[in-house]
Write an enzyme that holds these catalytic residues in place. Structure first.
Site, PDB file in Angstrom:
ATOM      1  N   HIS A 178      -5.481   2.127  -4.219  1.00  0.00           N
ATOM      2  CA  HIS A 178      -4.690   0.901  -4.171  1.00  0.00           C
ATOM      3  C   HIS A 178      -5.473  -0.286  -3.616  1.00  0.00           C
ATOM      4  O   HIS A 178      -4.990  -1.421  -3.620  1.00  0.00           O
ATOM      5  CB  HIS A 178      -3.439   1.144  -3.319  1.00  0.00           C
ATOM      6  CG  HIS A 178      -2.276   0.292  -3.678  1.00  0.00           C
ATOM      7  ND1 HIS A 178      -1.720  -0.603  -2.803  1.00  0.00           N
ATOM      8  CD2 HIS A 178      -1.562   0.181  -4.818  1.00  0.00           C
ATOM      9  CE1 HIS A 178      -0.699  -1.217  -3.382  1.00  0.00           C
ATOM     10  NE2 HIS A 178      -0.588  -0.761  -4.604  1.00  0.00           N
ATOM     11  N   LYS A 235      -7.853  -3.423  -3.211  1.00  0.00           N
ATOM     12  CA  LYS A 235      -8.141  -4.552  -4.099  1.00  0.00           C
ATOM     13  C   LYS A 235      -9.218  -5.406  -3.430  1.00  0.00           C
ATOM     14  O   LYS A 235      -8.952  -6.122  -2.469  1.00  0.00           O
ATOM     15  CB  LYS A 235      -6.874  -5.352  -4.372  1.00  0.00           C
ATOM     16  CG  LYS A 235      -5.804  -4.514  -5.103  1.00  0.00           C
ATOM     17  CD  LYS A 235      -4.436  -5.142  -5.011  1.00  0.00           C
ATOM     18  CE  LYS A 235      -3.419  -4.343  -5.823  1.00  0.00           C
ATOM     19  NZ  LYS A 235      -3.255  -2.955  -5.308  1.00  0.00           N
ATOM     20  N   HIS A 295       3.903 -10.321  -4.507  1.00  0.00           N
ATOM     21  CA  HIS A 295       3.170  -9.064  -4.583  1.00  0.00           C
ATOM     22  C   HIS A 295       2.215  -8.970  -3.390  1.00  0.00           C
ATOM     23  O   HIS A 295       1.567  -7.961  -3.169  1.00  0.00           O
ATOM     24  CB  HIS A 295       2.405  -8.967  -5.900  1.00  0.00           C
ATOM     25  CG  HIS A 295       1.851  -7.603  -6.181  1.00  0.00           C
ATOM     26  ND1 HIS A 295       0.523  -7.290  -6.013  1.00  0.00           N
ATOM     27  CD2 HIS A 295       2.447  -6.457  -6.595  1.00  0.00           C
ATOM     28  CE1 HIS A 295       0.316  -6.014  -6.322  1.00  0.00           C
ATOM     29  NE2 HIS A 295       1.457  -5.486  -6.671  1.00  0.00           N
ATOM     30  N   LYS A 339       1.205  -8.603   0.562  1.00  0.00           N
ATOM     31  CA  LYS A 339       1.700  -7.753   1.641  1.00  0.00           C
ATOM     32  C   LYS A 339       1.121  -8.294   2.955  1.00  0.00           C
ATOM     33  O   LYS A 339      -0.109  -8.419   3.101  1.00  0.00           O
ATOM     34  CB  LYS A 339       1.273  -6.293   1.473  1.00  0.00           C
ATOM     35  CG  LYS A 339       1.664  -5.665   0.120  1.00  0.00           C
ATOM     36  CD  LYS A 339       0.533  -5.788  -0.860  1.00  0.00           C
ATOM     37  CE  LYS A 339       0.709  -4.983  -2.122  1.00  0.00           C
ATOM     38  NZ  LYS A 339       1.782  -5.375  -2.988  1.00  0.00           N
TER      39      LYS A 339
END
Length: 610
Positions: free
Chosen positions: A268, A270, A496, A498
């Site tokens: 996950h 990025k 999107h 966090k």
């Protein structure tokens, strides 16, 4: 005492939910090629005029791929074949089961039995909405966001120009189409990040969860489009084969598969590593490398300074920052145990990262004991907060605010992980901190937030909170607050991004701030096992932690109106409004796999999962 929303209770949250079978969320999907459904083809350019997209980009070659959760697949189907809203006939009563107005609650915590029972239950669909052919441009419904929403962005939206960068915090939001231009001042599009204005690119690495290779290649400037790109991914078996197939037209694209040895983990993280003639740069961000993540969603990123090359003969420890960012980045990359990353580990070692002022917070899949427990996940965050933050007056009134786009299974009650484990980490503030039960505010979009967003209901495709997970943890919903970002202009661009932070009682000061890929889940942050002597982490995640001491400050001042960007501002640009607004009794968290048909979205459509 943990502060909950006034007026919110489990009782105020129920009714009936209709159920469909799906995976839980983006960051707790089964590993590719196991129990997850195959990713399906989708059209990247939405041709339906009733689902307006104000951006024109070059069409991708066929077949493009849907990547990620079933929620994203559903959003793509909804956009390509929308279900138009129709008012119920006069005198006819719409049944409760026709939409998500209420929730069907389960009394059982037996996951296996309940999951089998739910997966065998057919999805009950609304009777009135019907799929219709797309209307002509002139028949589009009026948009609550104004006429400009349906107008293509000016050409210079994509033209790289010298952005007004915040060199203090180096925290940026992405550009969003359909907003007033002032709300994109200082924001970055992927084409800006990769533009020649930031350096003469020689090679790059793209770490991510979802990829559209053709679209990604198109974002590089023409002069850099054939420079080597290494893709770091977590796909296996069929999904990996499809990813490799995407890259066949692009011989300069190579792959590195991240090891996922623990079930239900994902890659996950990025991150971009950019190697220039002039030096080296790191970008840690929240966007997938797919078109849908870069145009009408709120995303965030940390962009490093340009790191210069060290003099020949420098030691391996040269170029370190006060936050030990270089050491921690090299340790993170080494944990992949991937030969493809060795040359990049060497390159980073040859550069001066001493100007970095943030701390790296990563997750690497595995089970850890002893001192290794503090290397990754939320225990890594706890260690940093313990060592590098300071207690503040009235500490027990400083709230923790968490904001995320996906939610995993928390357990049967709050003590199982959220308050018994994760909140203790977030409540840490310096060496003398007692980690009290701090007020806890969780920001997650409501159904109404999604319905009135720029994208309408399809925005919920990137918010994959499922009925199966939600109905087992109704206690969690009493912590929920609305996604509101009027000051940044992002209220109607669904998040999107966090973020997690500690904020003062008057919401004007921050004790720390974290931007990360990690959603609210045990898979992302890790969970204690064996009587707290072991921590288990399922997924790869990465973020950066800002603490005031690294900036010679006691606290960060919250910047109330970060747009347009001002060079005179020294405040931290929090990407949502403070104080948070608690859910009302009528508000419900967005659940992707139940229908919403009682009210149209901004495109005149409803949401009917198939």
């Amino acid at each position: 005492m943990i502060k909950l929303c006034a007026g919110m209770s489990q009782d105020s949250q129920h009714g009936k939910w209709s159920v469909s079978s799906s995976e839980d969320d983006d960051d707790e999907l089964p590993p590719s090629g196991t129990t997850s459904k195959p990713r399906q083809a989708m059209q990247s350019n939405h041709t339906s005029s009733s689902v307006a997209d104000p951006v024109e980009v070059k069409a991708e070659p066929e077949p493009s791929l849907i990547v990620g959760s079933q929620a994203r697949q559903q959003a793509a189907r909804n956009q390509s074949n929308p279900v138009k809203f129709e008012s119920p006939a006069a005198g006819k009563r719409r049944t409760e089961s026709s939409d998500g107005a209420g929730w069907a609650l389960s009394d059982s915590d037996d996951d296996d039995a309940e999951k089998r029972k739910r997966s065998e239950s057919p999805v009950r669909k609304p009777a009135s909405p019907k799929r219709k052919k797309a209307k002509l441009e002139t028949e589009r419904p009026p948009s609550p966001h104004g006429r400009v929403y349906y107008i293509d962005e000016p050409d210079d939206f994509f033209e790289a120009s010298v952005p007004h960068l915040d060199d203090t915090f180096r925290f940026y939001l992405n550009k969003v189409t359909g907003l007033d231009r002032k709300y994109n001042s200082g924001a970055l599009h992927i084409r800006d990040i990769l533009s020649p204005l930031f350096g003469t690119l020689k090679a790059s690495v793209q770490f991510n969860y979802c990829f559209d290779i053709a679209w990604m290649v198109e974002q590089y400037p023409a002069e850099f489009r054939d420079r080597p790109v290494l893709i770091v991914h977590g796909d296996k078996r069929e999904a990996k084969a499809r990813l490799l197939q995407q890259a066949q037209p692009f011989p300069h694209v190579r792959f590195c598969q991240a090891k996922l040895d623990i079930a239900f983990g994902t890659h996950h993280t990025k991150m971009m590593l950019l190697w220039y003639d002039e030096g080296f740069r790191v970008i840690i961000l929240t966007s997938n490398l797919i078109r849908a993540d870069w145009y009408q969603k709120t995303q965030g990123m940390w962009m490093s300074p340009l790191f210069p090359r060290l003099p020949e003969g420098s030691s391996n420890t040269a170029g370190e920052s006060p936050t030990f960012f270089k050491r921690d980045l090299l340790e993170y990359l080494a944990a992949y145990r991937a030969p493809e990353l060795e040359e990049w580990i060497q390159r980073i070692g040859e550069h001066d990262l001493s100007q970095t002022r943030v701390y790296l917070v990563g997750s690497i899949p595995g089970r850890y004991v002893g001192p290794d427990m503090e290397r990754w996940g939320h225990l890594r965050l706890k260690k940093l907060l313990y060592e590098h933050t300071r207690p503040v007056p009235d500490e027990d009134r400083w709230a923790v605010v968490g904001q995320f786009s996906s939610i995993g299974s928390m357990g049967a009650d709050k003590s199982k992980w959220l308050t018994g484990e994760f909140q203790r980490t977030l409540g840490t503030l310096g060496k003398s901190s007692l980690a009290p039960d701090t007020p806890l505010h969780l920001l997650y979009p409501s159904v109404e937030d999604v319905r009135t967003s720029l994208e309408g209901y399809p925005a919920g495709g990137s918010l994959p909170y499922s009925i199966q997970t939600a109905q087992k943890q109704l206690w969690l919903h009493s912590y929920f607050h609305r996604w509101q970002a009027d000051a940044t202009g992002r209220t109607h661009a669904m998040p999107h991004i966090k973020t997690y932070m500690r904020v003062s009682p008057d919401f004007t000061q921050l004790a720390w701030f974290l931007v990360t890929s990690a959603n609210l889940s045990k898979a992302a942050w890790g969970t204690l096992e064996k009587n707290n002597t072991q921590v288990m982490v399922r997924s790869y995640e990465l973020g950066v932690l800002y603490v005031p001491s690294a900036f010679d400050m006691k606290t960060f001042t919250v910047q109330k109106n970060p747009f347009p960007v001002s060079s005179s501002s020294s405040g931290f640009p929090v990407p949502f409004d403070l104080p948070p607004t608690c859910y009302s009794e009528k508000d419900q968290p967005w659940i992707w796999n139940i229908p919403y048909s009682q009210a149209p979205d901004t495109h005149g459509n409803v949401w009917v999962p198939s």
